[in-house]
Design an enzyme around this catalytic site. Structure first.
Site, mmCIF file in Angstrom:
data_model
loop_
_atom_site.group_PDB
_atom_site.id
_atom_site.type_symbol
_atom_site.label_atom_id
_atom_site.label_comp_id
_atom_site.label_asym_id
_atom_site.label_seq_id
_atom_site.Cartn_x
_atom_site.Cartn_y
_atom_site.Cartn_z
ATOM 1 N N ASN A 192 11.918 -4.664 11.490
ATOM 2 C CA ASN A 192 11.720 -3.752 10.361
ATOM 3 C C ASN A 192 12.936 -2.838 10.176
ATOM 4 O OD1 ASN A 192 8.884 -4.309 9.561
ATOM 5 N ND2 ASN A 192 8.442 -3.614 11.640
ATOM 6 N N ASP B 135 20.366 1.007 18.669
ATOM 7 C CA ASP B 135 19.083 1.688 18.830
ATOM 8 C C ASP B 135 18.943 2.282 20.225
ATOM 9 O OD1 ASP B 135 19.054 -0.889 19.894
ATOM 10 O OD2 ASP B 135 16.973 -1.300 19.312
ATOM 11 N N THR C 157 10.851 -5.318 18.878
ATOM 12 C CA THR C 157 10.804 -6.775 18.965
ATOM 13 C C THR C 157 10.974 -7.196 20.416
ATOM 14 O OG1 THR C 157 11.784 -6.873 16.761
ATOM 15 C CG2 THR C 157 11.787 -8.903 18.058
#
Length: 259
Positions: free
Chosen positions: A11, A110, A133
């Site tokens: 996403n 991230d 994920t």
């Protein structure tokens, strides 16, 4: 206002900040083929629904683990907001932390942003667990240096592999088992026990080993979509911080403004 964009494998999360407070957030499935124009149509409608003028956004920062999609986000920022976006880890948005691993450039944006945010918010040595994920476990020492971590398949990936490679097992939702028993009496319960409690056992075991290796007391910070669910069924987390990545992006943007 700041628009922070966390571009993940599954996403893309857009968050609008007023100062360091999130005013609104939106999520869309990651698709590297989605153009800047398509993003603009989607985002413009959401801004209207929130009563926010596009001109109110004067700064944009993005972190991405999908390099192919970054160009289209840059087009969105330049063409529709008249802003050159900051990219986490680059230029004025540099992480400004030591990355003490074999290949520092391979660290996902991230994970690096999480490390920056966690060190700014919590004291001492830290273990950050991010449910995405993949599920990642990252160690940040008391000086804020990134020391390494673990990458494990996300729980949804594990379930997809189980269902996709068997002929008769049904697809089930990720949720806590109805019973604390780890002996299931039907197929669905047995699958859920294996996936859910198996994942809890994996996390507890890895974090125990990581703490021993760190050798000092370490706080465990959980983030990501499933953090709240797992927090109800294990005692390993010292804090659950769902907006850790977004807050890290806002912190990097704030630091860039101060330069």
């Amino acid at each position: 206002m700041l628009l922070a964009i966390d571009l993940g494998n599954t996403n893309v999360v857009f968050a609008l900040f007023e100062g360091r407070k999130i005013r609104a957030r939106w999520r869309i499935a990651t698709d590297p083929r989605r153009t800047g124009d398509e993003y603009a149509v989607w985002l413009s409608q959401l801004l209207v629904l929130e009563g926010i003028e596009r001109s109110a956004i004067d700064q944009i920062i993005v972190s991405t683990v999908v390099p192919r999609a970054l160009h289209n986000i840059k087009v969105l920022a330049d063409k529709y907001f008249g802003v050159t976006p900051l990219v986490a880890g680059e230029g004025a948005a540099d992480y400004a932390m030591a990355i003490d691993v074999d290949q520092p450039r391979s660290l996902g944006a991230d994970r690096a942003v999480n490390a920056v945010a966690a060190h700014a918010r919590y004291s001492g040595d830290l273990i950050i667990v991010d449910f995405g994920t993949a599920t990642t476990f990252d160690v940040v020492d008391f000086n804020g240096a990134y020391k390494g971590g673990i990458i494990a398949p996300g729980i949804n990936l594990s379930l997809d592999a189980l269902v996709g490679n068997t002929a008769k097992l049904p697809r089930i939702a990720i949720e806590a088992p109805r019973s604390t028993s780890v002996i299931g009496t039907n197929t669905e319960d047995q699958m859920l026990i294996g996936v859910f409690w198996g994942y809890v056992a994996m996390m507890e075991g890895l974090i125990e080993r990581m703490k021993r290796e760190v050798g000092r007391p370490a706080k465990v910070i959980a983030t990501g979509g499933l953090a709240v669910l797992f927090d109800k069924h294990t005692m390993i987390f010292d804090a659950v911080d769902p907006d850790l990545t977004l807050d890290g992006l806002a912190l990097l943007a704030e630091r860039a403004n101060a330069q």
